[in-house]
Design a protein around this motif. Structure first.
Motif, short mmCIF file in Angstrom:
data_model
loop_
_atom_site.label_atom_id
_atom_site.label_comp_id
_atom_site.label_asym_id
_atom_site.label_seq_id
_atom_site.Cartn_x
_atom_site.Cartn_y
_atom_site.Cartn_z
N MET A 69 0.84 -1.20 0.00
CA MET A 69 0.00 0.00 0.00
C MET A 69 0.88 1.25 0.00
N ASP A 70 0.45 2.29 -0.71
CA ASP A 70 1.29 3.47 -0.80
C ASP A 70 1.13 4.36 0.44
N THR A 71 2.08 5.31 0.56
CA THR A 71 2.09 6.20 1.73
C THR A 71 0.82 7.03 1.81
N ASN A 72 0.31 7.44 0.67
CA ASN A 72 -0.91 8.26 0.65
C ASN A 72 -2.07 7.52 1.30
N LEU A 73 -2.19 6.22 1.01
CA LEU A 73 -3.28 5.42 1.59
C LEU A 73 -3.09 5.31 3.11
N ARG A 74 -1.86 5.13 3.55
CA ARG A 74 -1.59 5.07 4.99
C ARG A 74 -2.05 6.36 5.68
N LYS A 75 -1.73 7.48 5.07
CA LYS A 75 -2.13 8.77 5.64
C LYS A 75 -3.65 8.91 5.69
N ARG A 76 -4.30 8.46 4.63
CA ARG A 76 -5.76 8.56 4.56
C ARG A 76 -6.41 7.67 5.62
N ILE A 77 -5.83 6.48 5.84
CA ILE A 77 -6.37 5.58 6.86
C ILE A 77 -6.18 6.18 8.24
N ARG A 78 -5.00 6.74 8.50
CA ARG A 78 -4.74 7.41 9.79
C ARG A 78 -5.75 8.54 10.03
N ALA A 79 -6.12 9.21 8.95
CA ALA A 79 -7.04 10.35 9.05
C ALA A 79 -8.50 9.92 9.17
N GLY A 80 -8.76 8.60 9.05
CA GLY A 80 -10.13 8.11 9.18
C GLY A 80 -10.93 8.20 7.90
N ASP A 81 -10.27 8.12 6.76
CA ASP A 81 -10.94 8.16 5.46
C ASP A 81 -11.65 6.83 5.22
N HIS A 82 -13.00 6.87 5.17
CA HIS A 82 -13.78 5.64 4.99
C HIS A 82 -13.51 4.96 3.66
N ASP A 83 -13.33 5.74 2.61
CA ASP A 83 -13.06 5.16 1.30
C ASP A 83 -11.72 4.42 1.29
N ALA A 84 -10.73 5.01 1.94
CA ALA A 84 -9.42 4.37 2.02
C ALA A 84 -9.51 3.06 2.80
N PHE A 85 -10.32 3.07 3.85
CA PHE A 85 -10.48 1.85 4.64
C PHE A 85 -11.22 0.78 3.83
N GLY A 86 -12.16 1.22 3.00
CA GLY A 86 -12.84 0.28 2.11
C GLY A 86 -11.86 -0.35 1.13
N ASP A 87 -10.94 0.46 0.61
CA ASP A 87 -9.92 -0.08 -0.30
C ASP A 87 -9.04 -1.10 0.44
N LEU A 88 -8.71 -0.80 1.69
CA LEU A 88 -7.90 -1.71 2.49
C LEU A 88 -8.63 -3.04 2.68
N PHE A 89 -9.92 -2.96 2.96
CA PHE A 89 -10.72 -4.19 3.14
C PHE A 89 -10.75 -5.00 1.85
N ASP A 90 -11.02 -4.32 0.74
CA ASP A 90 -11.09 -5.02 -0.55
C ASP A 90 -9.77 -5.71 -0.88
N ALA A 91 -8.67 -5.07 -0.53
CA ALA A 91 -7.35 -5.61 -0.87
C ALA A 91 -6.96 -6.80 -0.01
N TYR A 92 -7.36 -6.80 1.27
CA TYR A 92 -6.80 -7.80 2.19
C TYR A 92 -7.81 -8.66 2.95
N ALA A 93 -9.08 -8.48 2.73
CA ALA A 93 -10.06 -9.29 3.47
C ALA A 93 -9.87 -10.77 3.21
N ARG A 94 -9.62 -11.16 1.97
CA ARG A 94 -9.43 -12.57 1.64
C ARG A 94 -8.18 -13.12 2.33
N SER A 95 -7.13 -12.35 2.33
CA SER A 95 -5.88 -12.78 2.97
C SER A 95 -6.09 -12.96 4.47
N VAL A 96 -6.80 -12.03 5.10
CA VAL A 96 -7.08 -12.13 6.53
C VAL A 96 -7.97 -13.35 6.80
N TYR A 97 -8.95 -13.57 5.94
CA TYR A 97 -9.84 -14.73 6.12
C TYR A 97 -9.06 -16.04 6.04
#
Length: 201
Positions: A1-29
């Motif tokens: 994940m790029d630095t921009n996404l990390r910053k957005r997640i830290r800031a509580g950006d819901h869309d960024a968190f949705g992208d995080l879920f889409d990218a890694y939910a299967r891996s976590v499962y």
């Protein structure tokens, strides 16, 4: 994940968190299932992992690479807590008065599956591992993390990851070898006994 996404997640950006879920939910499962061995429990672990990730988002470093190790570390802790809760629940249920037993056909049906015996061997082998060894095996072998990422996920030194993984592999190899030997002995015994039974008919 790029630095921009990390910053957005830290800031509580819901869309960024949705992208995080889409990218890694299967891996976590997948990681959760390997730790728990149960589909439904793994689904619960995924939900709790991302709830915790949202709660802990302020701890994400703005600089860095993939957030997968961070998420798998959270999932490992959630799985530990889930297992503890399950043990407490089982102990509480065991103290309740016994109901009249009803025959369960699930085990009988499962016993007909060709892979059931092998799956049982693998589960038995995994059960012989210590929890810490099982977690390292799940992260390094099944989830594909390198030693450094697994160490980050678990919050332990890299050397600890290496030694735990080595012990886990040794234990599994010994158990699998023993299981194959026992299986061959049973097969040989069955072959030796069969002609005697047939001759007595």
């Amino acid at each position: 994940m790029d630095t921009n996404l990390r910053k957005r997640i830290r800031a509580g950006d819901h869309d960024a968190f949705g992208d995080l879920f889409d990218a890694y939910a299967r891996s976590v499962y997948n990681h959760a299932y390997r730790l728990t061995g149960e589909w439904t429990t793994a689904e619960d672990v995924v939900s709790l992992t991302f709830l915790d990730a949202w709660r802990l988002r302020a701890k994400v470093d703005e600089e860095g690479g993939s957030l997968r190790p961070w998420l798998l570390g959270i999932a490992t802790n959630v799985a530990r807590n889930t297992r503890r809760a399950a043990r407490r629940h089982a102990a509480a249920v065991a103290r309740l008065p016994r109901a009249e037993a009803v025959r369960d056909f699930a085990d009988e049906i499962a016993g007909r599956l060709d892979d059931a015996a092998q799956l049982a061997v693998v589960r038995t082998a995994l059960a012989r591992l210590r929890r810490a060894e099982r977690e390292v095996l799940a992260l390094c072998v099944w989830a594909g993390l390198d030693y450094a990422a697994a160490a980050e996920a678990l919050g332990v030194p890299v050397g600890t990851v290496r030694s735990r993984l080595s012990r886990a592999r040794t234990t599994l190899a010994k158990h699998m070898e023993l299981s194959q030997t026992v299986g061959q002995m049973r097969d040989d015994r069955t072959t030796a006994v069969r002609p005697l039974r047939e001759g007595n008919r």
